[in-house]
Scaffold this motif. Structure first.
Motif, PDB file in Angstrom:
ATOM      1  N   LEU A 163     -15.923 -56.737  81.503  1.00  0.00           N
ATOM      2  CA  LEU A 163     -15.555 -56.880  80.380  1.00  0.00           C
ATOM      3  C   LEU A 163     -16.742 -57.455  79.229  1.00  0.00           C
ATOM      4  O   LEU A 163     -17.366 -56.872  77.927  1.00  0.00           O
ATOM      5  CB  LEU A 163     -14.720 -57.661  79.662  1.00  0.00           C
ATOM      6  CG  LEU A 163     -13.421 -57.680  80.454  1.00  0.00           C
ATOM      7  CD1 LEU A 163     -12.306 -59.148  79.784  1.00  0.00           C
ATOM      8  CD2 LEU A 163     -12.935 -56.378  79.725  1.00  0.00           C
ATOM      9  N   ILE A 164     -17.342 -57.915  79.600  1.00  0.00           N
ATOM     10  CA  ILE A 164     -18.998 -58.233  79.140  1.00  0.00           C
ATOM     11  C   ILE A 164     -19.501 -57.674  79.139  1.00  0.00           C
ATOM     12  O   ILE A 164     -20.505 -57.538  78.037  1.00  0.00           O
ATOM     13  CB  ILE A 164     -19.297 -59.895  79.884  1.00  0.00           C
ATOM     14  CG1 ILE A 164     -18.694 -60.884  80.037  1.00  0.00           C
ATOM     15  CG2 ILE A 164     -21.078 -60.320  79.158  1.00  0.00           C
ATOM     16  CD1 ILE A 164     -19.130 -62.075  80.981  1.00  0.00           C
ATOM     17  N   ALA A 165     -19.753 -56.459  80.360  1.00  0.00           N
ATOM     18  CA  ALA A 165     -20.930 -55.308  79.664  1.00  0.00           C
ATOM     19  C   ALA A 165     -20.499 -55.103  78.999  1.00  0.00           C
ATOM     20  O   ALA A 165     -21.079 -54.249  78.798  1.00  0.00           O
ATOM     21  CB  ALA A 165     -21.054 -55.343  81.220  1.00  0.00           C
ATOM     22  N   LYS A 166     -19.052 -54.496  78.984  1.00  0.00           N
ATOM     23  CA  LYS A 166     -18.941 -53.699  77.665  1.00  0.00           C
ATOM     24  C   LYS A 166     -19.185 -53.941  76.448  1.00  0.00           C
ATOM     25  O   LYS A 166     -19.492 -53.426  75.611  1.00  0.00           O
ATOM     26  CB  LYS A 166     -17.483 -53.130  78.381  1.00  0.00           C
ATOM     27  CG  LYS A 166     -17.393 -51.991  79.201  1.00  0.00           C
ATOM     28  CD  LYS A 166     -17.878 -50.732  78.788  1.00  0.00           C
ATOM     29  CE  LYS A 166     -17.281 -49.659  80.236  1.00  0.00           C
ATOM     30  NZ  LYS A 166     -18.406 -48.654  80.047  1.00  0.00           N
ATOM     31  N   ALA A 167     -18.728 -55.257  76.617  1.00  0.00           N
ATOM     32  CA  ALA A 167     -19.065 -55.993  75.081  1.00  0.00           C
ATOM     33  C   ALA A 167     -20.581 -55.450  74.596  1.00  0.00           C
ATOM     34  O   ALA A 167     -20.905 -55.247  73.624  1.00  0.00           O
ATOM     35  CB  ALA A 167     -18.532 -57.085  75.448  1.00  0.00           C
ATOM     36  N   LEU A 168     -20.897 -55.887  75.480  1.00  0.00           N
ATOM     37  CA  LEU A 168     -22.934 -55.849  74.843  1.00  0.00           C
ATOM     38  C   LEU A 168     -23.466 -54.185  75.145  1.00  0.00           C
ATOM     39  O   LEU A 168     -24.206 -54.019  73.849  1.00  0.00           O
ATOM     40  CB  LEU A 168     -23.212 -55.733  76.739  1.00  0.00           C
ATOM     41  CG  LEU A 168     -25.083 -56.536  76.370  1.00  0.00           C
ATOM     42  CD1 LEU A 168     -25.748 -57.490  75.349  1.00  0.00           C
ATOM     43  CD2 LEU A 168     -25.239 -56.364  77.758  1.00  0.00           C
ATOM     44  N   GLY A 204     -21.567 -52.219  73.754  1.00  0.00           N
ATOM     45  CA  GLY A 204     -20.873 -51.916  72.200  1.00  0.00           C
ATOM     46  C   GLY A 204     -21.983 -52.679  71.567  1.00  0.00           C
ATOM     47  O   GLY A 204     -21.973 -51.869  70.588  1.00  0.00           O
ATOM     48  N   ILE A 205     -22.420 -53.882  71.597  1.00  0.00           N
ATOM     49  CA  ILE A 205     -22.915 -54.994  70.757  1.00  0.00           C
ATOM     50  C   ILE A 205     -24.723 -53.822  70.136  1.00  0.00           C
ATOM     51  O   ILE A 205     -25.027 -53.419  69.660  1.00  0.00           O
ATOM     52  CB  ILE A 205     -23.651 -55.847  71.118  1.00  0.00           C
ATOM     53  CG1 ILE A 205     -22.185 -56.775  71.056  1.00  0.00           C
ATOM     54  CG2 ILE A 205     -24.882 -56.668  70.294  1.00  0.00           C
ATOM     55  CD1 ILE A 205     -22.638 -58.327  71.593  1.00  0.00           C
ATOM     56  N   PHE A 264     -32.086 -48.149  70.510  1.00  0.00           N
ATOM     57  CA  PHE A 264     -31.113 -48.861  71.955  1.00  0.00           C
ATOM     58  C   PHE A 264     -29.729 -48.287  71.640  1.00  0.00           C
ATOM     59  O   PHE A 264     -29.104 -48.141  71.224  1.00  0.00           O
ATOM     60  CB  PHE A 264     -31.681 -50.368  72.146  1.00  0.00           C
ATOM     61  CG  PHE A 264     -33.046 -50.976  72.308  1.00  0.00           C
ATOM     62  CD1 PHE A 264     -33.843 -50.370  72.869  1.00  0.00           C
ATOM     63  CD2 PHE A 264     -33.056 -51.365  71.032  1.00  0.00           C
ATOM     64  CE1 PHE A 264     -35.031 -50.765  73.197  1.00  0.00           C
ATOM     65  CE2 PHE A 264     -34.492 -51.711  70.895  1.00  0.00           C
ATOM     66  CZ  PHE A 264     -35.553 -51.632  71.809  1.00  0.00           C
ATOM     67  N   GLU A 265     -29.933 -47.125  73.507  1.00  0.00           N
ATOM     68  CA  GLU A 265     -28.487 -46.924  73.714  1.00  0.00           C
ATOM     69  C   GLU A 265     -27.841 -47.055  75.145  1.00  0.00           C
ATOM     70  O   GLU A 265     -29.147 -47.401  76.000  1.00  0.00           O
ATOM     71  CB  GLU A 265     -28.316 -44.953  72.839  1.00  0.00           C
ATOM     72  CG  GLU A 265     -29.231 -44.695  73.462  1.00  0.00           C
ATOM     73  CD  GLU A 265     -28.847 -42.634  73.653  1.00  0.00           C
ATOM     74  OE1 GLU A 265     -27.944 -42.544  73.738  1.00  0.00           O
ATOM     75  OE2 GLU A 265     -29.801 -42.226  74.430  1.00  0.00           O
ATOM     76  N   VAL A 266     -27.223 -47.472  75.686  1.00  0.00           N
ATOM     77  CA  VAL A 266     -27.030 -47.879  76.580  1.00  0.00           C
ATOM     78  C   VAL A 266     -25.804 -46.301  77.422  1.00  0.00           C
ATOM     79  O   VAL A 266     -25.019 -45.811  76.268  1.00  0.00           O
ATOM     80  CB  VAL A 266     -24.998 -49.014  76.750  1.00  0.00           C
ATOM     81  CG1 VAL A 266     -24.873 -48.809  77.727  1.00  0.00           C
ATOM     82  CG2 VAL A 266     -26.055 -49.968  76.381  1.00  0.00           C
ATOM     83  N   ILE A 267     -26.747 -46.142  78.614  1.00  0.00           N
ATOM     84  CA  ILE A 267     -26.448 -45.429  78.858  1.00  0.00           C
ATOM     85  C   ILE A 267     -25.461 -45.060  80.138  1.00  0.00           C
ATOM     86  O   ILE A 267     -24.873 -44.158  80.497  1.00  0.00           O
ATOM     87  CB  ILE A 267     -27.302 -44.135  79.410  1.00  0.00           C
ATOM     88  CG1 ILE A 267     -28.455 -44.696  80.210  1.00  0.00           C
ATOM     89  CG2 ILE A 267     -28.275 -43.592  78.439  1.00  0.00           C
ATOM     90  CD1 ILE A 267     -29.591 -43.508  81.106  1.00  0.00           C
TER      91      ILE A 267
END
Length: 213
Positions: A13-18, A20-21, A28-31
């Motif tokens: 949940l923390i990772a997914k929230a991060l 989104g931020i 930057f983008e999370v892959i």
């Protein structure tokens, strides 16, 4: 093109929230997201893209952040690792730095500060907030006494003075009235002369030898 980021954190949940931020940041983008170091290695072996930056939690099951950082330095040294943890104690910070992390943030960091940290990590190759810098400077290589055994030019001494600040290399170049490329040459020459690898090492040397005054 945006810089790619992978988040390694067992708290999904923390990772997914991060994620989104970060995806709202311009550069930057999370892959993808991994649950621990072993999961990250498996994704690499499966052919997933190698990111520019990894945001790495410390306390994780199976393969924690300390072990993962050390593995990344050995197998993927070009990836910039930023520790992102709830742990801000001296031991955690120093161990992560020694294992190869190029930055350290707490999870309660404001999104704007996170974006700044990622930008500095990308452009300068490292980022430590003031509180982490104090820990590093007070603990790093305590058992070693710095000795000047090589010739250091006046311009290199001036550069050493700035290594203990939070100025970027471009900002240091402006202060020294030279190009960023020249500043990078001072850094590289000093690292070769002093057998050091990072700006943190140069900063510690500068403090111990009075160049930071």
């Amino acid at each position: 093109m945006k810089k790619s980021i992978v988040i390694v954190d067992d708290h999904i949940l923390i990772a997914k929230a991060l994620e989104g931020i970060i995806d709202n940041f311009n550069e930057f983008e999370v892959i993808y997201v991994c649950e621990n170091g072993k999961d990250l290695i498996q994704k690499f072996e499966e052919g997933n893209p190698i990111p520019d930056i990894i945001l790495l939690d410390i306390s994780m099951p199976i393969m924690d952040g300390f072990e993962t950082a050390a593995w990344l330095v050995k197998h993927h040294p070009n990836i910039k690792v930023m520790a992102l943890s709830m742990q801000g104690d001296d031991n955690s910070v120093i161990k992560m730095i020694k294992n190869g992390a190029k930055g350290y943030l707490l999870k309660n960091t404001h999104p704007k500060d996170l974006e700044t940290a990622l930008t500095r990590l990308d452009t300068d190759g490292f980022f430590y907030p003031e509180w982490a810098s104090k820990i590093i400077f007070s603990n790093f290589n305590k058992d070693q006494e710095a000795e000047i055994t090589v010739k250091i030019s006046d311009r290199e001494k001036e550069f050493l003075k700035y290594t203990v600040t939070e100025l970027s290399y471009k900002e240091i170049a402006d202060r020294m009235c030279c190009s960023p490329r020249t500043v990078e040459s001072y850094r590289d020459q000093l690292c070769d002369k002093l057998d050091l690898k990072t700006r943190v090492g140069l900063a510690v040397f500068a403090i111990k030898n009075g160049f930071a005054n």
